[in-house]
Design a protein around this motif. Structure first.
Motif, PDB file in Angstrom:
ATOM      1  N   TYR A  25      -9.179   0.564  -4.181  1.00  0.00           N
ATOM      2  CA  TYR A  25      -7.954  -0.116  -3.719  1.00  0.00           C
ATOM      3  C   TYR A  25      -8.322  -1.516  -3.234  1.00  0.00           C
ATOM      4  N   ARG A  26      -7.600  -2.516  -3.744  1.00  0.00           N
ATOM      5  CA  ARG A  26      -7.874  -3.904  -3.368  1.00  0.00           C
ATOM      6  C   ARG A  26      -6.543  -4.616  -3.105  1.00  0.00           C
ATOM      7  N   GLN A  78       0.828  -1.210   0.000  1.00  0.00           N
ATOM      8  CA  GLN A  78       0.000   0.000   0.000  1.00  0.00           C
ATOM      9  C   GLN A  78       0.863   1.261   0.000  1.00  0.00           C
ATOM     10  N   VAL A 119      -6.975   7.971  -5.200  1.00  0.00           N
ATOM     11  CA  VAL A 119      -6.929   6.536  -5.460  1.00  0.00           C
ATOM     12  C   VAL A 119      -8.295   5.952  -5.134  1.00  0.00           C
ATOM     13  N   VAL A 147      -1.586  -5.760  -4.906  1.00  0.00           N
ATOM     14  CA  VAL A 147      -2.659  -4.770  -4.771  1.00  0.00           C
ATOM     15  C   VAL A 147      -3.015  -4.250  -6.164  1.00  0.00           C
ATOM     16  N   THR A 148      -4.251  -3.840  -6.319  1.00  0.00           N
ATOM     17  CA  THR A 148      -4.696  -3.157  -7.533  1.00  0.00           C
ATOM     18  C   THR A 148      -5.439  -1.894  -7.121  1.00  0.00           C
ATOM     19  N   PHE A 149      -5.480  -0.923  -8.004  1.00  0.00           N
ATOM     20  CA  PHE A 149      -6.118   0.351  -7.665  1.00  0.00           C
ATOM     21  C   PHE A 149      -6.432   1.114  -8.949  1.00  0.00           C
ATOM     22  N   VAL A 190       1.733   2.669  -3.549  1.00  0.00           N
ATOM     23  CA  VAL A 190       0.752   3.265  -4.462  1.00  0.00           C
ATOM     24  C   VAL A 190       1.090   4.732  -4.641  1.00  0.00           C
ATOM     25  N   GLU A 227      -1.290  -2.012 -10.796  1.00  0.00           N
ATOM     26  CA  GLU A 227      -1.147  -3.236 -10.014  1.00  0.00           C
ATOM     27  C   GLU A 227       0.285  -3.310  -9.501  1.00  0.00           C
ATOM     28  N   SER A 279      -5.142   2.955 -13.979  1.00  0.00           N
ATOM     29  CA  SER A 279      -5.241   1.832 -13.054  1.00  0.00           C
ATOM     30  C   SER A 279      -3.847   1.242 -12.888  1.00  0.00           C
TER      31      SER A 279
END
Length: 354
Positions: A84-85, A70, A81, A91-93, A73, A108, A106
């Motif tokens: 957020y996952r 995190q 952002v 992580v992806t966002f 990012v 990753e 986007s």
């Protein structure tokens, strides 16, 4: 998506630089206000986009120690952002940036243990799609408080702002957008900027030069928004109307009738009876025709007002004579002979192409 045919290469390069700037901030998060040691990473990034590509770039960056996914990012001003996952070490966002560098994108990210990470960012800027891939490898320790991307960027911005502030106010005034406004790069230096610029609001000669600049720009159809002294004054709490009102009062008290003629239309009529003919001949001749003509007939010795005049009213009379001469010359028809009418032979030759 391919770029539109009318898009210039320089525009595509600017778009790419925006995304690279985001990539350079990858480790700017986490404990951004935390002093002490950090981890130094060597980051390699590559850019791909339709019709334009940038070679791989490698740079070193200082991030927070023990940073997690995190913390990697990217964050920038005017960016947020969303979505957020996190799942394990990945992580992806999504990202949305507004303002002059508006974009959507986007990303990753994947942590590669404690010593590295890799990821991708896809972005759409000015209708163009780009992909940036990057990989970071830990190479040692660093002082995060002074070496983080944010700390370095702040130091560079501070240096640039101080260099601009070293200029005199008249040269600095055109850089108002750098110091005032919601997106000003040097907003923290606004008090110093205003301290150098606002004294110009009472400098009548400087204000006249700005008026001449405005008139020239308007004549040429140029857009001066954000580039004039009026914008700088307004950003420092001095609206144009306030500046001109105070300046006109100062000009009236000091007898600066040329300034009044240029910038204080409501004071012109009352000033015609007060202006000294030799101190303000141009003002009288331009704005007070009746009084100027009366002075000329009474004190200028030649009936044509074109001869050089000595005496108490010499300065006025000579300026009046020069103005009359210019008006006379401007009113004369051209002395060039009229164009010769083409002969019948010439006209026929033109028709048949001979």
């Amino acid at each position: 998506m391919s770029p539109t045919p009318s898009r210039k290469p320089s525009s595509r390069k600017h778009v790419a630089i925006v995304l690279v700037a985001l990539g350079a901030s990858l480790l700017a998060l986490g404990a951004s206000s935390q002093a002490g040691s950090g981890s130094r990473f060597r980051v390699t990034s590559k850019m791909e986009m339709a019709g334009f590509s940038m070679p791989g770039q490698t740079h070193e960056v200082c991030g927070p120690k023990n940073g997690n996914a995190q913390s990697l990012v990217p964050k920038q001003d005017n960016c947020r952002v969303d979505n957020y996952r996190a799942s394990g070490n990945k992580v992806t966002f999504d990202m949305v940036c507004t303002g002059k560098d508006a974009m959507t994108g986007s990303g990753e990210l994947e942590m590669l243990g404690a010593d590295g990470y890799r990821g991708k960012m896809r972005a759409t800027v000015e209708g163009q799609q780009m992909l940036m891939s990057f990989e970071g490898k830990r190479i040692g320790d660093c002082n995060y408080a002074t070496e983080s991307p944010k700390a370095k960027a702040d130091a560079m911005i501070g240096k640039s702002c101080n260099e601009m502030l070293a200029q005199p106010g008249a040269a600095l005034v055109g850089a108002g957008s750098m110091f005032v406004g919601p997106e000003a790069m040097c907003a923290a230096k606004k008090p110093a900027f205003c301290a150098k610029v606002t004294p110009l609001a009472s400098d009548l000669q400087f204000l006249r030069s700005q008026k001449q600049f405005d008139d020239l720009a308007a004549k040429n159809g140029a857009n001066t928004q954000g580039q004039t002294a009026w914008d700088a004054f307004a950003g420092c709490g001095l609206p144009r109307a306030t500046v001109i009102s105070k300046a006109c009062a100062k000009a009236d008290a000091g007898g600066d009738y040329d300034f009044i003629g240029d910038m204080c239309p409501t004071l012109i009529a009352g000033s015609c009876s007060k202006a000294d003919p030799n101190r303000a001949p141009d003002f009288l001749i331009t704005h007070c025709a009746a009084r100027a003509e009366g002075i000329a007939r009474q004190h200028c010795t030649t009936r044509s007002f074109t001869g050089h005049v000595e005496g108490p009213y010499g300065a006025f009379c000579n300026r009046y004579a020069a103005r009359r001469l210019n008006q006379r010359n401007e009113g004369q028809p051209s002395q060039q002979p009229p164009a010769k009418k083409p002969s019948l032979r010439d006209r026929l030759r033109g028709v048949i192409g001979g």
